[in-house]
Write a protein that holds these residues in place. Structure first.
Motif, short mmCIF file in Angstrom:
data_model
loop_
_atom_site.label_atom_id
_atom_site.label_comp_id
_atom_site.label_asym_id
_atom_site.label_seq_id
_atom_site.Cartn_x
_atom_site.Cartn_y
_atom_site.Cartn_z
N GLN A 240 0.82 -1.20 0.00
CA GLN A 240 0.00 0.00 0.00
C GLN A 240 0.86 1.26 0.00
O GLN A 240 1.87 1.35 0.68
CB GLN A 240 -0.94 0.03 1.22
CG GLN A 240 -1.97 1.15 1.19
CD GLN A 240 -3.04 1.00 2.25
OE1 GLN A 240 -3.31 -0.11 2.70
NE2 GLN A 240 -3.67 2.09 2.63
N SER A 242 0.39 5.79 -0.28
CA SER A 242 -0.50 6.95 -0.39
C SER A 242 -0.30 7.56 -1.78
O SER A 242 0.70 7.28 -2.46
CB SER A 242 -0.17 7.99 0.68
OG SER A 242 1.11 8.56 0.43
N THR A 288 -3.91 4.76 -2.44
CA THR A 288 -5.11 5.44 -1.96
C THR A 288 -4.70 6.62 -1.09
O THR A 288 -3.52 6.97 -1.02
CB THR A 288 -5.99 4.43 -1.17
OG1 THR A 288 -7.19 5.07 -0.76
CG2 THR A 288 -5.27 3.89 0.05
N GLU A 289 -5.66 7.26 -0.44
CA GLU A 289 -5.33 8.41 0.40
C GLU A 289 -4.51 8.00 1.62
O GLU A 289 -3.69 8.77 2.12
CB GLU A 289 -6.62 9.11 0.85
CG GLU A 289 -7.32 9.86 -0.28
CD GLU A 289 -8.49 10.67 0.24
OE1 GLU A 289 -8.31 11.89 0.45
OE2 GLU A 289 -9.58 10.10 0.43
N GLU A 290 -4.74 6.79 2.10
CA GLU A 290 -4.04 6.31 3.29
C GLU A 290 -2.72 5.63 2.92
O GLU A 290 -2.67 4.81 2.01
CB GLU A 290 -4.92 5.31 4.05
CG GLU A 290 -6.26 5.89 4.51
CD GLU A 290 -6.10 7.05 5.46
OE1 GLU A 290 -5.17 7.01 6.29
OE2 GLU A 290 -6.88 8.03 5.37
N ASN A 383 6.23 7.33 3.76
CA ASN A 383 5.34 8.21 4.51
C ASN A 383 6.05 8.73 5.77
O ASN A 383 6.53 7.94 6.58
CB ASN A 383 4.07 7.42 4.90
CG ASN A 383 3.11 8.26 5.70
OD1 ASN A 383 2.91 9.44 5.43
ND2 ASN A 383 2.49 7.66 6.70
#
Length: 440
Positions: A240, A242, A288-290, A383
């Motif tokens: 994953q 962002s 995604t945003e996260e 991040n």
């Protein structure tokens, strides 16, 4: 409705096209399927255009004939029935007729854009022939009917949204739509494109225009990796990212995703999945945003960088000096990747040297200008990267023997960038893989 984009390698062989047909019919969700040209086709079309520009029509004809022969073989292996093959050959013949006609007319840039569009037009029409043969209900949706760019070569998302909505509303009985990536019309209504790699951009723009449930980018690798698998032996897929992390990685060299394709998805909050056509059940990467987690996730490298240093003890601290410097780059529409300043100098990098001579000439009144060509930017992305324990010490210990030209940190919480000679790029990626990720 979702968007599924398949790149050149995903449609580059007849059996791969068969696999794509299976993938797009695995569920009943309505979808727009965006296809690139067959792998190698765009390179051949570029070669044809270059030969025409040089007045070498014999060389252009040779490439056209070779490409035509490739497509004839492809059709034979793609389609099972003689009837389907005959129909498909007639469709493709129109495109090669066009390519042969251009040998007799004067060459210009508008014609070159028409040449470059042929790859996506042919791949989608061939795929449509295959779906028709298999009895799969679908519709071919010409990208040139809705994909538009303005006079600054920027996509007109409002216009795309309106035109695409109208076309979809007129065909509510269809669940599968096939369209071309990369190609568009410009402000003059001429055939144009979104530049190399632009099929990702097309998919993201379409996803934004229809408010898609997801935009799936299908390639030949199972998602975004923590390093370049073509250079580094051991890499791992990232589960994953962002949008911000993905944008940094795409911009600074991760080839799996076109840099411009992030912002439409991010702005309209459309999740993006990077998936593998050859391993369709692999988890891939979700964007995604996260961010999903904090810390370093990947490194990427960008080639073809030029560093420019402007040294001026008299002017650097003067009010408005940096503005004047930036205005030179704005004038020539040349973007800046990295920038560092000191009391007496400012150093910055560009990846487009088209107007380098003019830029240098306009910078010289500001001070002494020095150039370093053949550089590479290596970016460490994650991040809130500073929250990775001992990240800076690990980073600088790893690169102790690398002649680093510039370091940029703090402009983004997701990125530390290093400028190194291009000849050290591979070594830098390899030692960072071990020093940061513990992977040999």
């Amino acid at each position: 409705m979702k968007v599924m984009k398949f790149g050149g390698t995903s449609v580059g062989k007849p059996e791969r096209m068969h696999d794509v047909a299976t993938l797009i019919t695995r569920d009943n969700e309505e979808k727009i399927v965006v296809l690139s040209a067959l792998s190698g086709t765009t390179n051949s079309l570029v070669e044809i255009g270059a030969a025409m520009a040089n007045g070498d029509r014999a060389a252009a004809k040779q490439v056209i004939d070779k490409l035509d022969a490739h497509y004839q073989t492809f059709i034979s292996n793609l389609l099972a029935t003689e009837e389907a093959q005959t129909k498909c050959r007639a469709i493709i013949a129109e495109h090669f007729e066009f390519l042969n006609i251009i040998l007799k007319i004067s060459f210009n840039e508008a014609l070159n854009k028409d040449i470059l569009a042929q790859g996506e037009l042919m791949s989608t029409k061939m795929f449509s022939c295959y779906l028709e043969e298999k009895g799969i209900n679908h519709m071919l949706l010409p990208a040139l009917d809705f994909m538009t760019i303005d006079s600054y070569e920027e996509p007109q998302i409002g216009s795309i949204k309106v035109k695409l909505s109208q076309l979809l509303n007129q065909n509510k009985d269809k669940k599968i739509f096939i369209t071309q990536g990369y190609i568009s019309r410009n402000a003059r209504g001429e055939v144009d494109n979104l530049k190399r790699g632009g099929s990702d951009y097309s998919a993201s723009l379409i996803g934004a225009a229809i408010n898609a449930s997801v935009c799936e980018i299908w390639t030949d690798i199972d998602g975004m990796h923590n390093n370049d698998p073509r250079i580094v032996k051991k890499t791992v897929a990232i589960e994953q990212l962002s949008f911000d992390e993905a944008a940094e990685l795409a911009y600074f060299g991760a080839k799996i995703l076109h840099p411009a394709s992030i912002w439409p998805a991010q702005h309209y909050k459309i999740p993006v999945k990077l998936l593998n056509t050859m391993q369709p059940d692999a988890k891939g990467t979700l964007i995604t945003e996260e961010a999903g987690s904090v810390g370093v996730k990947a490194v990427a490298a960008k080639d073809g960088i030029t560093a420019i240093k402007i040294k001026s003890s008299r002017m650097l601290l003067a009010y408005g000096f940096l503005r004047k410097v930036f205005e030179v780059f704005e004038k020539y529409r040349t973007s800046i990747d990295m920038i560092t300043t000191s009391e007496v100098a400012v150093s910055l990098t560009i990846d487009n040297s088209t107007h380098l001579d003019e830029i240098i000439r306009e910078l010289e009144p500001f001070g002494t200008v020095e150039l370093d060509k053949d550089q590479a930017i290596v970016s460490i992305v994650g991040n809130e990267i500073g929250k990775t324990e001992h990240i800076l010490s690990k980073l600088f210990e790893s690169i102790a023997d690398i002649p680093v030209r510039m370091v940029s940190y703090g402009g983004s919480p997701h990125n530390v960038s290093l400028l190194v000679p291009a000849s050290y790029k591979t070594q830098t990626l390899q030692i960072l893989n071990k020093g940061i990720f513990g992977l040999d």
